[in-house]
Write a protein that holds these residues in place. Structure first.
Motif, PDB file in Angstrom:
ATOM      1  N   GLN A  97      28.297  56.769  24.047  1.00  0.00           N
ATOM      2  CA  GLN A  97      27.885  55.480  24.594  1.00  0.00           C
ATOM      3  C   GLN A  97      29.117  54.587  24.663  1.00  0.00           C
ATOM      4  OE1 GLN A  97      24.679  53.451  22.552  1.00  0.00           O
ATOM      5  NE2 GLN A  97      24.018  52.558  24.488  1.00  0.00           N
ATOM      6  N   THR A  98      29.239  53.860  25.765  1.00  0.00           N
ATOM      7  CA  THR A  98      30.391  52.978  25.955  1.00  0.00           C
ATOM      8  C   THR A  98      30.094  51.609  25.339  1.00  0.00           C
ATOM      9  OG1 THR A  98      29.658  52.060  28.070  1.00  0.00           O
ATOM     10  CG2 THR A  98      30.880  54.161  28.145  1.00  0.00           C
ATOM     11  N   PRO A  99      31.113  50.791  25.154  1.00  0.00           N
ATOM     12  CA  PRO A  99      30.883  49.452  24.609  1.00  0.00           C
ATOM     13  C   PRO A  99      29.932  48.601  25.457  1.00  0.00           C
ATOM     14  CG  PRO A  99      33.204  50.002  24.466  1.00  0.00           C
ATOM     15  CD  PRO A  99      32.538  51.089  25.280  1.00  0.00           C
ATOM     16  N   THR A 100      29.810  48.904  26.750  1.00  0.00           N
ATOM     17  CA  THR A 100      28.923  48.127  27.636  1.00  0.00           C
ATOM     18  C   THR A 100      27.478  48.630  27.582  1.00  0.00           C
ATOM     19  OG1 THR A 100      29.363  49.544  29.544  1.00  0.00           O
ATOM     20  CG2 THR A 100      30.817  47.632  29.234  1.00  0.00           C
ATOM     21  N   GLY A 101      27.231  49.721  26.838  1.00  0.00           N
ATOM     22  CA  GLY A 101      25.881  50.259  26.740  1.00  0.00           C
ATOM     23  C   GLY A 101      25.608  51.405  27.696  1.00  0.00           C
ATOM     24  N   ASP A 102      26.561  51.680  28.596  1.00  0.00           N
ATOM     25  CA  ASP A 102      26.417  52.833  29.482  1.00  0.00           C
ATOM     26  C   ASP A 102      26.661  54.114  28.680  1.00  0.00           C
ATOM     27  OD1 ASP A 102      26.031  51.089  31.580  1.00  0.00           O
ATOM     28  OD2 ASP A 102      28.016  51.368  32.456  1.00  0.00           O
ATOM     29  N   TRP A 103      26.393  55.237  29.324  1.00  0.00           N
ATOM     30  CA  TRP A 103      26.624  56.547  28.710  1.00  0.00           C
ATOM     31  C   TRP A 103      27.647  57.301  29.536  1.00  0.00           C
ATOM     32  CZ3 TRP A 103      24.852  58.250  24.087  1.00  0.00           C
ATOM     33  CH2 TRP A 103      23.928  57.410  23.455  1.00  0.00           C
ATOM     34  N   GLN A 104      28.642  57.854  28.864  1.00  0.00           N
ATOM     35  CA  GLN A 104      29.675  58.617  29.541  1.00  0.00           C
ATOM     36  C   GLN A 104      29.539  60.088  29.175  1.00  0.00           C
ATOM     37  OE1 GLN A 104      34.000  58.712  28.364  1.00  0.00           O
ATOM     38  NE2 GLN A 104      34.095  57.331  30.134  1.00  0.00           N
ATOM     39  N   CYS A 105      29.642  60.929  30.202  1.00  0.00           N
ATOM     40  CA  CYS A 105      29.612  62.377  30.024  1.00  0.00           C
ATOM     41  C   CYS A 105      30.957  62.927  30.473  1.00  0.00           C
ATOM     42  CB  CYS A 105      28.485  62.991  30.862  1.00  0.00           C
ATOM     43  SG  CYS A 105      28.465  64.790  30.796  1.00  0.00           S
ATOM     44  N   ARG A 106      31.633  63.595  29.566  1.00  0.00           N
ATOM     45  CA  ARG A 106      32.886  64.275  29.908  1.00  0.00           C
ATOM     46  C   ARG A 106      32.576  65.763  29.990  1.00  0.00           C
ATOM     47  NH1 ARG A 106      38.022  61.428  28.546  1.00  0.00           N
ATOM     48  NH2 ARG A 106      37.414  59.267  28.246  1.00  0.00           N
ATOM     49  N   ALA A 107      32.633  66.286  31.201  1.00  0.00           N
ATOM     50  CA  ALA A 107      32.290  67.692  31.426  1.00  0.00           C
ATOM     51  C   ALA A 107      33.555  68.506  31.668  1.00  0.00           C
ATOM     52  CB  ALA A 107      31.357  67.812  32.626  1.00  0.00           C
ATOM     53  N   LYS A 108      33.614  69.660  31.028  1.00  0.00           N
ATOM     54  CA  LYS A 108      34.689  70.622  31.265  1.00  0.00           C
ATOM     55  C   LYS A 108      34.044  71.869  31.851  1.00  0.00           C
ATOM     56  CE  LYS A 108      37.671  68.890  27.663  1.00  0.00           C
ATOM     57  NZ  LYS A 108      38.400  69.164  26.437  1.00  0.00           N
ATOM     58  N   LEU A 109      34.557  72.313  32.980  1.00  0.00           N
ATOM     59  CA  LEU A 109      34.013  73.479  33.665  1.00  0.00           C
ATOM     60  C   LEU A 109      35.047  74.594  33.610  1.00  0.00           C
ATOM     61  CD1 LEU A 109      33.032  70.695  35.203  1.00  0.00           C
ATOM     62  CD2 LEU A 109      31.794  72.335  36.554  1.00  0.00           C
ATOM     63  N   THR A 110      34.623  75.779  33.189  1.00  0.00           N
ATOM     64  CA  THR A 110      35.522  76.912  33.061  1.00  0.00           C
ATOM     65  C   THR A 110      34.891  78.169  33.638  1.00  0.00           C
ATOM     66  OG1 THR A 110      34.688  77.461  30.863  1.00  0.00           O
ATOM     67  CG2 THR A 110      36.601  76.011  30.951  1.00  0.00           C
ATOM     68  N   THR A 111      35.744  79.109  34.014  1.00  0.00           N
ATOM     69  CA  THR A 111      35.306  80.443  34.424  1.00  0.00           C
ATOM     70  C   THR A 111      35.986  81.444  33.489  1.00  0.00           C
ATOM     71  OG1 THR A 111      37.149  80.872  35.945  1.00  0.00           O
ATOM     72  CG2 THR A 111      35.226  79.705  36.850  1.00  0.00           C
ATOM     73  N   GLY A 112      35.769  82.720  33.721  1.00  0.00           N
ATOM     74  CA  GLY A 112      36.423  83.745  32.922  1.00  0.00           C
ATOM     75  C   GLY A 112      37.935  83.730  33.041  1.00  0.00           C
ATOM     76  N   ARG A 113      38.467  83.064  34.081  1.00  0.00           N
ATOM     77  CA  ARG A 113      39.918  82.957  34.259  1.00  0.00           C
ATOM     78  C   ARG A 113      40.506  81.731  33.579  1.00  0.00           C
ATOM     79  NH1 ARG A 113      37.766  84.368  38.677  1.00  0.00           N
ATOM     80  NH2 ARG A 113      37.749  82.282  39.536  1.00  0.00           N
ATOM     81  N   GLY A 114      39.640  80.829  33.092  1.00  0.00           N
ATOM     82  CA  GLY A 114      40.139  79.621  32.433  1.00  0.00           C
ATOM     83  C   GLY A 114      39.567  78.355  33.044  1.00  0.00           C
ATOM     84  N   PRO A 115      40.221  77.213  32.783  1.00  0.00           N
ATOM     85  CA  PRO A 115      39.714  75.922  33.263  1.00  0.00           C
ATOM     86  C   PRO A 115      39.590  75.875  34.777  1.00  0.00           C
ATOM     87  CG  PRO A 115      41.457  75.599  31.648  1.00  0.00           C
ATOM     88  CD  PRO A 115      41.450  77.063  31.988  1.00  0.00           C
ATOM     89  N   ALA A 116      38.502  75.250  35.241  1.00  0.00           N
ATOM     90  CA  ALA A 116      38.277  75.071  36.676  1.00  0.00           C
ATOM     91  C   ALA A 116      38.263  73.588  37.050  1.00  0.00           C
ATOM     92  CB  ALA A 116      36.966  75.726  37.098  1.00  0.00           C
TER      93      ALA A 116
END
Length: 132
Positions: A97-116
């Motif tokens: 949750q951010t200080p303003t009350g919003d919600w932040q999602c940090r997504a990491k997407l990967t495949t078998g070869r590594g980060p995408a």
């Protein structure tokens, strides 16, 4: 009304470590409708579709306190590796949750070869969303 999506397949939610550390997976089928025109003869899954995978994963795993929140912004994206037909894209999401009350999602997407890709999304509850 559900959001329009360029994805033909479904994003599957995986068991979560906690309410604030969630995961999902998307398998890029050869039948994805975006593939034929995205580098004909050498199809690559478009970056916008990776953002959509993150959005669907995020909305399926909103923390309990954020239920009812809607996408307010795509804060950042970074594409770091190609995704091809047949790849399984693992999506790990960290919520805060951010200080303003919003919600932040940090997504990491990967495949078998590594980060995408890395995608940062912001969600706001109806009473805190800015008028558009």
């Amino acid at each position: 009304m559900p959001a329009a999506t360029p994805l033909r397949g479904a994003v599957d939610v995986l068991p979560a470590e906690s309410e604030f550390s969630t995961a999902a997976r998307f398998t890029v089928a050869d039948t994805e409708t975006v593939l034929p025109g995205h580098y004909p003869g050498f199809p690559i899954f478009p970056g916008v579709c990776l953002v959509e995978c993150a959005r669907q994963g995020a909305e399926a795993t909103l923390p309990r306190e954020a239920k009812g929140a809607g996408l307010a912004a795509v804060e950042s994206t970074r594409f770091t590796g190609p995704v091809f037909p047949g790849d399984s894209v693992d999506i790990t999401m960290a919520w805060k949750q951010t200080p303003t009350g919003d919600w932040q999602c940090r997504a990491k997407l990967t495949t078998g070869r590594g980060p995408a890709a890395g995608v940062r999304l912001r969600y706001a509850l109806p009473d805190t969303r800015e008028a558009v």
